[in-house]
Every structure is written in structure tokens, then in C-alpha cells.
Design an enzyme around this catalytic site. Structure first.
Site, PDB file in Angstrom:
ATOM      1  N   ASP A  52       0.827  -1.204   0.000  1.00 25.15           N
ATOM      2  CA  ASP A  52       0.000   0.000   0.000  1.00 25.15           C
ATOM      3  C   ASP A  52       0.862   1.255   0.000  1.00 25.15           C
ATOM      4  O   ASP A  52       0.357   2.373  -0.122  1.00 25.15           O
ATOM      5  CB  ASP A  52      -0.997   0.001   1.157  1.00 25.15           C
ATOM      6  CG  ASP A  52      -0.345  -0.098   2.525  1.00 25.15           C
ATOM      7  OD1 ASP A  52       0.894  -0.197   2.602  1.00 25.15           O
ATOM      8  OD2 ASP A  52      -1.089  -0.085   3.530  1.00 25.15           O
ATOM      9  N   GLU A 123      -2.168  -5.518   8.577  1.00 22.77           N
ATOM     10  CA  GLU A 123      -1.509  -4.860   9.699  1.00 22.77           C
ATOM     11  C   GLU A 123      -2.313  -5.021  10.990  1.00 22.77           C
ATOM     12  O   GLU A 123      -3.543  -4.896  10.985  1.00 22.77           O
ATOM     13  CB  GLU A 123      -1.342  -3.358   9.420  1.00 22.77           C
ATOM     14  CG  GLU A 123      -0.405  -3.043   8.274  1.00 22.77           C
ATOM     15  CD  GLU A 123      -0.220  -1.552   8.059  1.00 22.77           C
ATOM     16  OE1 GLU A 123       0.412  -1.188   7.057  1.00 22.77           O
ATOM     17  OE2 GLU A 123      -0.709  -0.742   8.890  1.00 22.77           O
ATOM     18  N   GLU A 190       8.265  -3.856  11.602  1.00 18.30           N
ATOM     19  CA  GLU A 190       8.741  -2.567  11.094  1.00 18.30           C
ATOM     20  C   GLU A 190       9.170  -1.632  12.215  1.00 18.30           C
ATOM     21  O   GLU A 190       8.428  -1.394  13.161  1.00 18.30           O
ATOM     22  CB  GLU A 190       7.654  -1.890  10.250  1.00 18.30           C
ATOM     23  CG  GLU A 190       8.098  -0.564   9.657  1.00 18.30           C
ATOM     24  CD  GLU A 190       7.173  -0.038   8.582  1.00 18.30           C
ATOM     25  OE1 GLU A 190       7.409   1.082   8.104  1.00 18.30           O
ATOM     26  OE2 GLU A 190       6.210  -0.746   8.217  1.00 18.30           O
TER      27      GLU A 190
END
EC number: 2.1.2.11
Length: 272
Positions: A52, A123, A190
Site C-alpha cells: 500500500d 496490519e 517494522e
């Protein structure tokens, strides 16, 4: 013996699991178009992610939030035509799964049916477990994403490093274990401390792919345009640029402009 050889004609989820067991690092990169994906698939790349992040690097938005499911499917369809060897994973965009597990599985099914992707990425942790359950129950391979989750940028308040505090690190570990227990085949971590990345990787049996998560995780992912040095204004600590395509492209186009202006292009050999 390393698993990853040129003899592997198609990377599968089982290959990725075996690569972790062999301590062989997994390579992952983003792609959004046919031309670049065609090159990437000839490099030995293990996973291609239609991220994305296309919202940023392709559409010029400041966050990943604006991109739609239809747009993600369009990008993924282009990439699928080029990617034959690497495992192709597609991000589920903001609004396609949050707060509604029925909508989540519908969105995931659309991605797989309309793009031919091998897997989806989603996510979040405990808060999206019902969505993850439904997607997995539909037989769709699912990759998780923890730590800095860009779709939650308004909640997080920025792009700073995550899980630095002990309770935050513990919560991330619990979320990672939950995603593995639910059946996710891999998780992206991340922008977290390298020590925590190492601990999570050692705890879980599935591969952990890092972006700003240190060298001890099971693989690495970068945004293609970032690692090629196309975006000069983006220079986080975790990024290594392998080229300076910004200047290569700029100088090449400037040269073309001058050739046209000076009537040096086309020449006799370039004319019919």
C-alpha cells in the site's frame, strides 16, 4: 545445504518456512508495475509485495491511507503478469478489513480472485484477530505486520521507532505469537529495536521479515523506489540505497530534452 537455488521454479510458503529452518535469509521487495516486476523476478527475489506504499511512491500521497482496494487490485494485476517465480503478496489497504471481519474476508477473497496473488498482508495484532481468523478460514495465506503499522499513523502520532518500552515490547511479542497461533505464515516487523527483532525471531517458528528491525530477523524488505535512490527526500536510518537513480533519470531526461531542442534527435539512422 542452502535451500534457495536457481533450480526453484516457484517460491512457495513451504520454501519460506524451510529457509528459516536452514537459517537462510529471505529477500522481499515491493513492486507496483509490470516493467519493474519483470526485472525483479529475474533477480532471485523470494517475495514481491504489492504494498500500500503505492499510495506514497506511485500516487504522491503523504500516507498509505488514501489508497483503495480497487487501486491495490489494479496494481497487483499488473505485477502478477510479470512475477512467475517469487511469491506474490498483496497488502490489504486501510478500510478493507478494520472493524469488520466479514468485510475483511470479502476484501481478501477479491484480492486473490482478481489478481492471482499468492497471499495477502494485513496490519495489526490482537485487535484484528477475528479478521485474520476469517481470512485464514477461507484458505488464504496471510502475512502479518507489527511494530510501526503505517495504516495506524494517526493513532501512533508519527513514524517513530516502536516497542521501545518493556510493556510495548511484551505486547508486540504477544501479538506475534497470536498471529503465528492463528496460522499466519510470516510477519513483517517494522521499525523496532534490533534486540526485540532477534527475540521475536527466536521465539517464533515462522519467518520474521524486517524493515528497520535489525539484522537478526529472518529476512528483509524495502520499498523498491527507496533502495534505488529515486526519492532523494526519504532517508531513514534503516534504508540502504543500492543506486542513485534520481540523478541517472534526471540527467538522462535532461540529455533527451537538449537533443530534441537542438534537433539532434532523431538522426538519420533513427529515421525511416
Amino acid at each position: 545445504m542452502p535451500l534457495h537455488t536457481g533450480d526453484i521454479r516457484k517460491i512457495t510458503i513451504q520454501h519460506l518456512i524451510e529457509m528459516k529452518s536452514y537459517c537462510e535469509k529471505i529477500s522481499m521487495i515491493t513492486a507496483y508495475d509490470y516493467s519493474m516486476a519483470s526485472i525483479i523476478d529475474k533477480t532471485g527475489m523470494d517475495i514481491v509485495l504489492v504494498g500500500d506504499s503505492a499510495s506514497n511512491v506511485m500516487a504522491g500521497n503523504t500516507t498509505t491511507l488514501p489508497i483503495t482496494l480497487d487501486q491495490m487490485i489494479w496494481y497487483a494485476q499488473s505485477v502478477r503478469k510479470a512475477v512467475q517465480r517469487a511469491l506474490l503478496c498483496v497488502d490489504m489497504p486501510f478500510g478493507s478489513y478494520q472493524g469488520n471481519s466479514k468485510k475483511a474476508v470479502h476484501s481478501a477473497i477479491r484480492i486473490i480472485k482478481e489478481t492471482g496473488a499468492d497471499a495477502i498482508k494485513i496490519e495489526g495484532g490482537k485487535e484484528i484477530c477475528e479478521s485474520v481468523k476469517r481470512i485464514l478460514s477461507a484458505g488464504i495465506p496471510t502475512m502479518g505486520h507489527l511494530g510501526l503499522t503505517p495504516q495506524s499513523i494517526n493513532k501512533l502520532g508519527g513514524y517513530s521507532i516502536q516497542a521501545k518500552k518493556k510493556d510495548e515490547a511484551q505486547r508486540l511479542m504477544e501479538d506475534a505469537c497470536l498471529l503465528e497461533e492463528l496460522g499466519c505464515f510470516s510477519i513483517v516487523l517494522e521499525k523496532i529495536p534490533a534486540k526485540l527483532g532477534k527475540q521475536v525471531s527466536e521465539k517464533l517458528s515462522i519467518p520474521l521479515i524486517g524493515i528497520g528491525a535489525g539484522p537478526y530477523v529472518d529476512g528483509q524488505v524495502l520499498v523498491l523506489q527507496d533502495m534505488l535512490g529515486i526519492n532523494k527526500s526519504f532517508a531513514p536510518r534503516f534504508l540502504r540505497c543500492y543506486a542513485d537513480l534520481y540523478n541517472v533519470i534526471k540527467k538522462s531526461v535532461e540529455h533527451y530534452v537538449q537533443d530534441v531542442k537542438n534537433a539532434n534527435f532523431p538522426n538519420e539512422q533513427e529515421s525511416y
